[in-house]
Scaffold this motif. Structure first.
Motif, PDB file in Angstrom:
ATOM      1  N   GLY A 111       0.827  -1.206   0.000  1.00 59.38           N
ATOM      2  CA  GLY A 111       0.000   0.000   0.000  1.00 59.38           C
ATOM      3  C   GLY A 111       0.861   1.256   0.000  1.00 59.38           C
ATOM      4  N   ASN A 112       0.207   2.377   0.271  1.00 60.59           N
ATOM      5  CA  ASN A 112       0.892   3.665   0.274  1.00 60.59           C
ATOM      6  C   ASN A 112       0.432   4.504   1.463  1.00 60.59           C
ATOM      7  N   PRO A 113       0.582   3.970   2.693  1.00 60.96           N
ATOM      8  CA  PRO A 113       0.099   4.701   3.860  1.00 60.96           C
ATOM      9  C   PRO A 113       0.955   5.939   4.147  1.00 60.96           C
ATOM     10  N   GLU A 114       0.349   6.906   4.812  1.00 62.45           N
ATOM     11  CA  GLU A 114       1.039   8.159   5.120  1.00 62.45           C
ATOM     12  C   GLU A 114       1.427   8.224   6.596  1.00 62.45           C
ATOM     13  N   ARG A 128       5.048   9.229   2.339  1.00 61.63           N
ATOM     14  CA  ARG A 128       4.412   8.017   1.785  1.00 61.63           C
ATOM     15  C   ARG A 128       5.522   7.223   1.093  1.00 61.63           C
ATOM     16  N   SER A 178       1.468   5.535  10.145  1.00 61.78           N
ATOM     17  CA  SER A 178       1.082   4.973   8.854  1.00 61.78           C
ATOM     18  C   SER A 178       0.354   3.653   9.047  1.00 61.78           C
ATOM     19  N   GLY A 179       0.417   3.121  10.249  1.00 58.99           N
ATOM     20  CA  GLY A 179      -0.159   1.813  10.520  1.00 58.99           C
ATOM     21  C   GLY A 179       0.875   0.707  10.391  1.00 58.99           C
TER      22      GLY A 179
END
Length: 144
Positions: free
Chosen positions: A77-80, A142, A102-103
């Protein structure tokens, strides 16, 4: 002994605060109307809403930090991730705080390490004032 005082310990935090005082304001008290961007005494390139940080300068900071981020191999994914960065007047990193995860804890750690590894940031834009948002700001990262 009467009248004898112990010398106070050196306080680096107080020294930092003293060194960051805005010398331009020594002649009068601060005034939001006269200090905001666009006014006669405003910051060149500053933002009227008080954020003051030039998007171009943030891009330079990210360009310095991003290559230092070691993206975890299993990253999907592309979490921030959002970090609050505080600088010293010398533009050296004073503190880095995770504002929004970002998790992915490994990625959060990687971006924080990269900011510390960058050590110092690019010089401020012409006419910019360190106290107008450059001391403490938020960086968003990201992986892609």
């Amino acid at each position: 002994k009467p009248g004898h005082r112990t010398a106070k310990a050196y306080n680096s935090e107080a020294d930092d605060l003293l060194s960051s005082l805005d010398s331009a304001r020594t002649s009068g008290k601060p005034n939001a109307r006269s200090d905001q961007a666009g006014s006669k005494n405003g910051v060149a390139g500053g933002a009227v809403n008080g954020s003051g940080v030039s998007a171009g300068w943030i891009d330079l900071v990210k360009a310095k930090v991003t290559p230092l981020v070691q993206i975890p191999p299993a990253m999907s994914g592309n979490p921030e991730a959002q970090l609050r960065v505080t600088l010293l007047p010398t533009l050296e990193v004073k503190s880095v705080q995770l504002v929004k995860s970002s998790g992915v804890p490994a990625y959060d750690d990687a971006v924080q390490r990269a900011v510390w590894e960058a050590k110092t940031f690019p010089k401020l834009p012409a006419g910019a004032n360190f106290n107008d948002g450059y001391r403490t700001f938020v960086l968003k990262f990201r992986p892609r």
